[in-house]
Scaffold this motif. Structure first.
Motif, PDB file in Angstrom:
ATOM      1  N   ASP A   8       1.077  -1.221   0.020  1.00 58.08           N
ATOM      2  CA  ASP A   8       0.244   0.143   0.115  1.00 58.08           C
ATOM      3  C   ASP A   8       0.791   1.335  -0.084  1.00 58.08           C
ATOM      4  O   ASP A   8       0.304   2.349  -0.386  1.00 58.08           O
ATOM      5  CB  ASP A   8      -0.974   0.052   1.164  1.00 58.08           C
ATOM      6  N   PHE A   9       2.189   1.279   0.248  1.00 54.09           N
ATOM      7  CA  PHE A   9       2.907   2.243   0.285  1.00 54.09           C
ATOM      8  C   PHE A   9       3.740   2.380  -1.153  1.00 54.09           C
ATOM      9  O   PHE A   9       4.494   1.612  -1.481  1.00 54.09           O
ATOM     10  CB  PHE A   9       4.046   2.272   1.477  1.00 54.09           C
ATOM     11  N   SER A  10       3.633   3.426  -1.683  1.00 59.66           N
ATOM     12  CA  SER A  10       4.138   3.710  -3.108  1.00 59.66           C
ATOM     13  C   SER A  10       5.742   3.763  -3.009  1.00 59.66           C
ATOM     14  O   SER A  10       6.381   2.905  -3.761  1.00 59.66           O
ATOM     15  CB  SER A  10       3.811   5.017  -3.620  1.00 59.66           C
ATOM     16  N   THR A  11       6.215   4.009  -1.671  1.00 61.81           N
ATOM     17  CA  THR A  11       7.732   4.070  -1.302  1.00 61.81           C
ATOM     18  C   THR A  11       8.214   2.694  -1.660  1.00 61.81           C
ATOM     19  O   THR A  11       9.435   2.239  -2.128  1.00 61.81           O
ATOM     20  CB  THR A  11       8.001   4.632  -0.090  1.00 61.81           C
ATOM     21  N   MET A  12       7.549   1.898  -0.829  1.00 59.76           N
ATOM     22  CA  MET A  12       7.995   0.354  -0.807  1.00 59.76           C
ATOM     23  C   MET A  12       7.969  -0.316  -1.985  1.00 59.76           C
ATOM     24  O   MET A  12       8.963  -1.056  -2.385  1.00 59.76           O
ATOM     25  CB  MET A  12       6.938  -0.161   0.279  1.00 59.76           C
ATOM     26  N   ARG A  13       6.645  -0.151  -2.879  1.00 59.98           N
ATOM     27  CA  ARG A  13       6.535  -0.353  -4.200  1.00 59.98           C
ATOM     28  C   ARG A  13       7.880  -0.322  -5.030  1.00 59.98           C
ATOM     29  O   ARG A  13       8.463  -1.139  -5.626  1.00 59.98           O
ATOM     30  CB  ARG A  13       5.211  -0.085  -4.686  1.00 59.98           C
ATOM     31  N   ARG A  14       8.284   1.206  -5.029  1.00 61.48           N
ATOM     32  CA  ARG A  14       9.369   1.622  -5.742  1.00 61.48           C
ATOM     33  C   ARG A  14      10.655   0.763  -5.246  1.00 61.48           C
ATOM     34  O   ARG A  14      11.503   0.523  -6.376  1.00 61.48           O
ATOM     35  CB  ARG A  14       9.413   3.074  -5.756  1.00 61.48           C
ATOM     36  N   ILE A  15      10.857   0.833  -3.970  1.00 62.02           N
ATOM     37  CA  ILE A  15      12.256   0.231  -3.574  1.00 62.02           C
ATOM     38  C   ILE A  15      12.249  -1.374  -3.983  1.00 62.02           C
ATOM     39  O   ILE A  15      13.462  -1.710  -4.585  1.00 62.02           O
ATOM     40  CB  ILE A  15      12.124   0.308  -2.080  1.00 62.02           C
ATOM     41  N   VAL A  16      11.111  -1.885  -4.005  1.00 64.29           N
ATOM     42  CA  VAL A  16      11.117  -3.253  -4.385  1.00 64.29           C
ATOM     43  C   VAL A  16      11.339  -3.482  -5.745  1.00 64.29           C
ATOM     44  O   VAL A  16      12.172  -4.229  -6.268  1.00 64.29           O
ATOM     45  CB  VAL A  16       9.748  -4.174  -3.753  1.00 64.29           C
ATOM     46  N   ARG A  17      10.705  -2.821  -6.499  1.00 62.53           N
ATOM     47  CA  ARG A  17      10.753  -2.642  -7.866  1.00 62.53           C
ATOM     48  C   ARG A  17      12.410  -2.628  -8.259  1.00 62.53           C
ATOM     49  O   ARG A  17      12.946  -3.342  -9.062  1.00 62.53           O
ATOM     50  CB  ARG A  17      10.027  -1.619  -8.535  1.00 62.53           C
ATOM     51  N   ASN A  18      12.880  -1.447  -7.744  1.00 59.41           N
ATOM     52  CA  ASN A  18      14.249  -1.175  -8.125  1.00 59.41           C
ATOM     53  C   ASN A  18      15.168  -2.360  -7.625  1.00 59.41           C
ATOM     54  O   ASN A  18      16.171  -2.459  -8.373  1.00 59.41           O
ATOM     55  CB  ASN A  18      14.594   0.159  -7.243  1.00 59.41           C
ATOM     56  N   LEU A  19      14.941  -2.786  -6.469  1.00 56.84           N
ATOM     57  CA  LEU A  19      15.924  -4.086  -6.106  1.00 56.84           C
ATOM     58  C   LEU A  19      15.672  -4.995  -7.071  1.00 56.84           C
ATOM     59  O   LEU A  19      16.770  -5.674  -7.472  1.00 56.84           O
ATOM     60  CB  LEU A  19      15.678  -4.605  -4.909  1.00 56.84           C
ATOM     61  N   LEU A  20      14.512  -5.310  -7.499  1.00 51.53           N
ATOM     62  CA  LEU A  20      14.344  -6.470  -8.442  1.00 51.53           C
ATOM     63  C   LEU A  20      14.821  -6.282  -9.965  1.00 51.53           C
ATOM     64  O   LEU A  20      15.613  -7.116 -10.434  1.00 51.53           O
ATOM     65  CB  LEU A  20      12.694  -6.843  -8.900  1.00 51.53           C
ATOM     66  N   VAL A  21      14.860  -5.036 -10.424  1.00 51.37           N
ATOM     67  CA  VAL A  21      15.755  -4.467 -11.471  1.00 51.37           C
ATOM     68  C   VAL A  21      17.347  -4.621 -11.610  1.00 51.37           C
ATOM     69  O   VAL A  21      17.788  -5.313 -12.109  1.00 51.37           O
ATOM     70  CB  VAL A  21      15.168  -3.136 -12.045  1.00 51.37           C
TER      71      VAL A  21
END
Lengths: 131, 213
Positions: A8-21
């Motif tokens: 639900d937190f856009s910050t966390m979604r972005r962090i997870v996405r970046n880490l996956l990339v």
């Protein structure tokens, strides 16, 4: 590999996405949802290879999403990685019993994420080979 | 049979023992009644005082909240927390923007340094020395950016706690409003009819005075 990131937190979604990339997954193949309900809608709309979900979310929590995924025969083998601040025994056990594939406690590093993902795919490969 | 029963008479006051031994049944009943009544009155008085204190406290709270405005002060508190949530999310995103912007720069610096080192690896060549320093710096820079990105995930953790407090304030707000509404209706004599009915103002006053009001 198509991955769904649920938080639900856009910050966390972005962090997870970046880490996956950073770990080599393709950015355009990563999609995001802000709760379990929206995640289920995306899962129904197209096929995903993995779900990375938070626990605490409005409307539908991560554990409810996990149970909903496991209740659906076609998603039985879909890997679900729980990424959460909840690290008490009962919740970890509940996630394990509901059929989670991996469990990461926030905050975490790219190294931890890579280790957990490797373990998930190793286990899946082993169970696929033995099946 | 009586031998198995414990002898309680020793612990009783002399007047009770006298009554127990008395032949006068009416006197016994009367004495017992008065003792029970005395006890009840103590209890009722204590309950009355408690009820009065509670009533006073709730009225004071209601008064203060009416003055400040329950919906306003509570909604303001919630609004402020939601603003904190938004601000911390914005701050976290700006840090993530920075990290995303700097990482390619660090990678480019690292690549350029490697190209220089393809030409010369001499320990005395200033270009090679600088290239090695640039490589080391780019590496430390990436590590620092990783740490910074990880630190931003605390925004999610602190945000979850703030969300819980927002929900808690909402429930307190609902309860307080209910309490204020109830005491307001009591003060305006719109309270539901009590089970115990009193026939006159005198009866009511007597009853209230008995309860310590």
């Amino acid at each position: 590999m198509k991955i769904l990131v649920v938080d639900d937190f856009s910050t966390m979604r972005r962090i997870v996405r970046n880490l996956l990339v950073e770990l080599g997954f393709s950015n355009p193949l990563i999609q995001e949802a802000d709760d379990g309900d929206n995640a289920l809608a995306l899962l129904r709309a197209s096929a995903f290879d993995m779900v990375v979900t938070d626990w605490n979310m409005p409307n539908m929590t991560g554990i409810e999403l996990l149970r909903a995924i496991r209740a659906e025969p076609k998603w039985k083998g879909l890997p679900v990685l729980m990424v959460t601040a909840e690290n008490n025994r009962e919740q970890i056990i509940a996630a394990a019993q509901a059929g989670v594939n991996g469990y990461i406690v926030k905050p975490f590093t790219a190294i931890t994420l890579r280790e957990k993902l490797e373990k998930i795919f190793e286990r899946l490969a082993a169970s696929g080979a033995s099946a | 049979m009586s031998a198995t029963l414990p002898d309680v008479t020793e612990s009783l006051p002399a007047e009770v023992i006298a009554l127990l031994n008395s032949e006068d049944g009416a006197a016994f009943e009367q004495a017992l009644d008065s003792m029970v009544r005395q006890r009840e009155q103590h209890l009722f008085r204590a309950l009355g005082l408690l009820a009065r204190d509670l009533h006073g406290a709730v009225r004071r709270l209601g008064g203060e909240l009416t003055f400040e405005g329950v919906p306003d002060s509570m909604a303001d508190a919630r609004k402020h927390l939601v603003e904190v949530l938004d601000m911390s999310a914005k701050a976290a995103h700006r840090s993530l923007d920075f990290a995303e912007r700097m990482r390619p720069e660090a990678d480019a610096l690292s690549g350029n340094a490697a190209e220089v080192l393809d030409f010369t690896t001499s320990k005395t060549d200033p270009a090679a020395v600088l290239a090695r320093q640039a490589l080391a710096f780019a590496e430390r820079c990436c590590e620092g950016l990783d740490d910074m990105v990880m630190a931003q995930s605390w925004q999610d953790l602190s945000g979850q706690r703030i969300k819980k407090v927002v929900v808690f304030i909402e429930s307190v707000e609902t309860s307080l409003l209910e309490l204020v509404r109830l005491t307001g209706s009591l003060a305006n004599r719109e309270a539901p009819v009590m089970a115990v009915k009193v026939s006159s103002q005198d009866d009511a006053d007597r009853l209230l005075s008995e309860f310590g009001f």
